[in-house]
Design an enzyme around this catalytic site. Structure first.
Site, PDB file in Angstrom:
ATOM      1  N   HIS A 230       0.862  -1.195   0.000  1.00 27.01           N
ATOM      2  CA  HIS A 230       0.000   0.000   0.000  1.00 27.01           C
ATOM      3  C   HIS A 230       0.890   1.233   0.000  1.00 27.01           C
ATOM      4  CE1 HIS A 230      -3.181   2.793   1.147  1.00 27.01           C
ATOM      5  NE2 HIS A 230      -4.020   1.852   0.788  1.00 27.01           N
TER       6      HIS A 230
ATOM      7  N   ASP B  74      -7.955  -5.337  -0.150  1.00 27.17           N
ATOM      8  CA  ASP B  74      -8.403  -6.191  -1.266  1.00 27.17           C
ATOM      9  C   ASP B  74      -8.061  -7.652  -1.099  1.00 27.17           C
ATOM     10  OD1 ASP B  74      -7.527  -3.340  -2.970  1.00 27.17           O
ATOM     11  OD2 ASP B  74      -9.542  -4.181  -3.068  1.00 27.17           O
TER      12      ASP B  74
HETATM   13  C1  SDX Z   1      -6.149   0.135  -2.918  1.00 29.73           C
HETATM   14  O1  SDX Z   1      -4.414   4.621  -1.962  1.00 29.73           O
HETATM   15  C2  SDX Z   1      -5.367   3.976  -1.344  1.00 29.73           C
HETATM   16  O2  SDX Z   1      -5.779   4.326  -0.276  1.00 29.73           O
HETATM   17  C3  SDX Z   1      -5.924   2.813  -2.124  1.00 29.73           C
HETATM   18  C4  SDX Z   1      -6.939   1.942  -1.396  1.00 29.73           C
HETATM   19  C5  SDX Z   1      -8.223   2.708  -1.144  1.00 29.73           C
HETATM   20  O3  SDX Z   1      -8.964   2.294  -0.246  1.00 29.73           O
HETATM   21  O4  SDX Z   1      -8.523   3.653  -1.927  1.00 29.73           O
HETATM   22  O5  SDX Z   1      -6.409   1.492  -0.159  1.00 29.73           O
HETATM   23  C6  SDX Z   1      -7.321   0.735  -2.240  1.00 29.73           C
HETATM   24  O6  SDX Z   1      -5.850   0.515  -4.018  1.00 29.73           O
HETATM   25  C7  SDX Z   1      -5.328  -0.882  -2.167  1.00 29.73           C
HETATM   26  C8  SDX Z   1      -4.084  -1.353  -2.988  1.00 29.73           C
HETATM   27  C9  SDX Z   1      -4.565  -2.426  -3.948  1.00 29.73           C
HETATM   28  N1  SDX Z   1      -3.485  -2.793  -4.899  1.00 29.73           N
HETATM   29  C10 SDX Z   1      -2.875  -3.963  -4.820  1.00 29.73           C
HETATM   30  O7  SDX Z   1      -3.058  -4.817  -3.944  1.00 29.73           O
HETATM   31  C11 SDX Z   1      -1.916  -4.217  -5.989  1.00 29.73           C
HETATM   32  C12 SDX Z   1      -0.599  -4.753  -5.446  1.00 29.73           C
HETATM   33  N2  SDX Z   1       0.069  -3.689  -4.702  1.00 29.73           N
HETATM   34  C13 SDX Z   1       0.991  -2.858  -5.370  1.00 29.73           C
HETATM   35  O8  SDX Z   1       0.968  -2.776  -6.735  1.00 29.73           O
HETATM   36  C14 SDX Z   1       1.531  -1.688  -4.589  1.00 29.73           C
HETATM   37  O9  SDX Z   1       1.759  -2.116  -3.321  1.00 29.73           O
HETATM   38  C15 SDX Z   1       0.696  -0.420  -4.555  1.00 29.73           C
HETATM   39  C16 SDX Z   1       0.358   0.045  -5.931  1.00 29.73           C
HETATM   40  C17 SDX Z   1      -0.545  -0.654  -3.780  1.00 29.73           C
HETATM   41  C18 SDX Z   1       1.541   0.629  -3.837  1.00 29.73           C
HETATM   42  O10 SDX Z   1       2.557   0.927  -4.669  1.00 29.73           O
HETATM   43  P1  SDX Z   1       3.697   1.951  -4.209  1.00 29.73           P
HETATM   44  O11 SDX Z   1       3.435   2.665  -2.965  1.00 29.73           O
HETATM   45  O12 SDX Z   1       4.011   2.758  -5.404  1.00 29.73           O
HETATM   46  O13 SDX Z   1       4.771   0.972  -3.807  1.00 29.73           O
HETATM   47  P2  SDX Z   1       5.976   0.705  -4.673  1.00 29.73           P
HETATM   48  O14 SDX Z   1       5.483   0.220  -5.994  1.00 29.73           O
HETATM   49  O15 SDX Z   1       6.876   1.881  -4.616  1.00 29.73           O
HETATM   50  O16 SDX Z   1       6.603  -0.518  -3.864  1.00 29.73           O
HETATM   51  C19 SDX Z   1       7.664  -0.342  -3.007  1.00 29.73           C
HETATM   52  C20 SDX Z   1       8.466  -1.620  -3.196  1.00 29.73           C
HETATM   53  C21 SDX Z   1       8.878  -1.847  -4.644  1.00 29.73           C
HETATM   54  O17 SDX Z   1      10.072  -2.597  -4.602  1.00 29.73           O
HETATM   55  P3  SDX Z   1      11.472  -1.768  -4.851  1.00 29.73           P
HETATM   56  O18 SDX Z   1      11.296  -1.003  -6.173  1.00 29.73           O
HETATM   57  O19 SDX Z   1      11.602  -0.843  -3.672  1.00 29.73           O
HETATM   58  O20 SDX Z   1      12.513  -2.835  -4.933  1.00 29.73           O
HETATM   59  O21 SDX Z   1       7.656  -2.760  -2.833  1.00 29.73           O
HETATM   60  C22 SDX Z   1       7.472  -3.591  -3.972  1.00 29.73           C
HETATM   61  C23 SDX Z   1       7.816  -2.759  -5.193  1.00 29.73           C
HETATM   62  O22 SDX Z   1       8.302  -3.603  -6.231  1.00 29.73           O
HETATM   63  N3  SDX Z   1       6.049  -3.957  -3.960  1.00 29.73           N
HETATM   64  C24 SDX Z   1       5.603  -5.182  -4.159  1.00 29.73           C
HETATM   65  C25 SDX Z   1       4.204  -5.098  -4.006  1.00 29.73           C
HETATM   66  N4  SDX Z   1       3.868  -3.841  -3.734  1.00 29.73           N
HETATM   67  C26 SDX Z   1       5.012  -3.129  -3.706  1.00 29.73           C
HETATM   68  N5  SDX Z   1       6.249  -6.335  -4.464  1.00 29.73           N
HETATM   69  C27 SDX Z   1       5.455  -7.416  -4.609  1.00 29.73           C
HETATM   70  N6  SDX Z   1       4.106  -7.420  -4.461  1.00 29.73           N
HETATM   71  C28 SDX Z   1       3.459  -6.290  -4.165  1.00 29.73           C
HETATM   72  N7  SDX Z   1       2.136  -6.296  -4.017  1.00 29.73           N
END
Ligand code: SDX
Length: 435
Positions: A311, A369
């Site tokens: 998140h 989710d």
């Molecule tokens: C919702 O914003 C809100 O409030 C949203 C929400 C709401 O109620 O409105 O809460 C609803 O959208 C919940 C999130 C649902 N999405 C997912 O479950 C999809 C999977 N999650 C990700 O794609 C990700 O965690 C995000 C998009 C939710 C957050 O992305 P960020 O903050 O941009 O995080 P990031 O991509 O910068 O990740 C930081 C690190 C990265 O690794 P490095 O580049 O530092 O090496 O964590 C890794 C990412 O690769 N990472 C994950 C991951 N999420 C982040 N690695 C594996 N699996 C994941 N799910």
């Protein structure tokens, strides 16, 4: 604005004698914010914050999140207390008006919403313009946007009564539009709303009833649906809410703004994640495949993410996920489903991930989710409808945030800037002279 100026931050431009004292604004709780609105005028530079992860785009009184502590408050009330002790329409009243309603106010609000549940009869034929197999989110975007073609009498956003009737219409009609999108997709007749039923009960009725026979909604499932709506109602300035605010800042009508929010929510990184979690669990197939899947997620080149984890704000357990997990067990027990394979796999995936250094180091925890899709699937709701339900619930947050923005005298049209990395000035080259 009610945030208070509290201290300042001095910015000095290296290599020049220019500096700027930037006021710090404080809210009730949470981090201070540096008011950089004078930065460009004083130092000739912009700020740069991809995804606005460290940017407060507005002041708001509706929702507070502490991502490190896993705290979520709506108008000061913790989400777990609202989910356990309140109901969705009462939470909607709280978000729109700032206080919990007394009995008379709650009854008035319930009546106000439930007397707008029907759609204009001409909208029925609008559905038949879609292919039967259209994704229901595409139908939602289209039909909600089309509502602005039916309510010319209440599109003056400066008029408080128009804002109130639009809020009632949107909160009331989204479940009907959602249920009709589902019925259209499966080729069954539309079921008209019933104003004698509760909000979530009426939604499940319109989803599952058929004209050919009586249908009684299971009260445990109606309560679970109502709680799922509460858990999805609002979440500060997330992508879809920011979309609604940006669209609303131009003066666009509320139906168009909510349609924009629905489109933004559809993405798998946001509201589409619940659908993506089920697809992920189906692809993994069985618990013995989980370790190999986890290794794929940890391989940056795979592009595979653990959907339902991580998140932008929560670097701790999403408080909604815990309540969703409890609700999941209640629903499966009520339905007599023992040893649900999906739930067992999700629990094993969570257990492994929460003990794996990759996820721990990146502070990746289950979000709202991760479990919601398992509950909805157990309730017989198709995967393609998961994000639609998210949109039904989030409409309350979107319209509350939209109303707050319109009523904020300091708000202005949203217009971010950029760092330009394209070609410097050059003269046009006629086609005859190009290589
Ligand atoms: C919702 O914003 C809100 O409030 C949203 C929400 C709401 O109620 O409105 O809460 C609803 O959208 C919940 C999130 C649902 N999405 C997912 O479950 C999809 C999977 N999650 C990700 O794609 C990700 O965690 C995000 C998009 C939710 C957050 O992305 P960020 O903050 O941009 O995080 P990031 O991509 O910068 O990740 C930081 C690190 C990265 O690794 P490095 O580049 O530092 O090496 O964590 C890794 C990412 O690769 N990472 C994950 C991951 N999420 C982040 N690695 C594996 N699996 C994941 N799910």
């Amino acid at each position: 604005m009610s945030g208070t100026a509290n201290g300042s931050l001095t910015l000095t431009l290296d290599g020049s004698n220019k500096s700027l004292s930037v006021p710090l604004r404080s809210g009730t709780i949470g981090p201070q914010a540096a008011d950089i609105s004078k930065l460009y005028g004083s130092l000739g530079i912009f700020t740069y914050d991809i995804g606005y992860g460290a940017t407060a785009a507005c002041e708001s009184k509706i929702t507070y999140i502490d991502g490190d502590e896993g705290v979520l408050l709506h108008r000061g009330y913790p989400i777990d207390q609202l989910a356990e002790q309140s109901n969705f329409l009462e939470v909607a009243y709280l978000m729109l008006n700032g206080e919990l309603p007394n009995k008379a106010e709650a009854d008035e609000f319930h009546k106000g919403v439930m007397h707008h549940t029907m759609l204009h009869e001409q909208l029925r034929s609008f559905f038949s313009g879609f292919r039967r197999d259209a994704h229901p989110m595409a139908v939602m975007c289209g039909v909600v946007g089309a509502l602005s073609a039916f309510y010319h009498d209440s599109l003056d956003i400066t008029n408080e009564q128009h804002r109130e009737i639009s809020a009632f219409r949107l909160i009331a009609k989204l479940p009907t539009i959602a249920a009709w999108a589902y019925k259209y997709n499966i080729g069954q007749p539309f079921m008209y709303p019933r104003n004698d039923l509760g909000y979530a009960e009426n939604f499940l009725y319109m989803m599952n009833a058929v004209p050919a026979e009586e249908y009684k909604v299971n009260p445990i499932l109606a309560r679970a649906m109502d709680r799922i709506f509460i858990l999805h109602a609002d979440h500060e300035q997330n992508a879809s809410t920011s979309t609604v605010r940006l669209a609303g800042s131009t003066g666009a009508n509320p139906f168009a703004c909510i349609a924009a929010g629905i489109a933004s929510l559809w993405g798998p990184a946001h509201g589409g994640a619940n659908e993506a979690v089920l697809k992920m669990l189906e692809e993994i197939g069985s618990p013995e495949n989980i370790p190999a899947f986890i290794e794929k997620v940890k391989d940056k080149n795979s592009g595979v993410r653990l959907m339902g984890f991580g998140h932008r704000v929560y670097k701790n357990y999403d408080p909604r996920a815990k309540i969703m997990q409890q609700t999941c067990h209640e629903v499966l027990k009520e339905l007599g489903i023992k040893g649900d394979k999906m739930l067992d796999m999700a629990a094993e995936l969570e257990r492994i991930a929460l003990h794996d250094e990759y996820f721990i180091s990146k502070k990746l925890y289950p979000n709202v989710d991760f479990y919601s899709g398992i509950i909805l699937k157990a309730m017989g709701i198709p995967t393609s409808m998961f994000t639609v339900l998210f949109a039904v619930a989030r409409t309350v947050g979107w319209i509350s945030q939209w109303k707050e923005m319109i009523e904020d005298k300091t708000q202005r049209i949203g217009r971010p800037r950029q760092i330009y990395t394209g070609s410097p000035l050059r003269d046009f080259v006629p086609a005859s002279k190009r290589g």
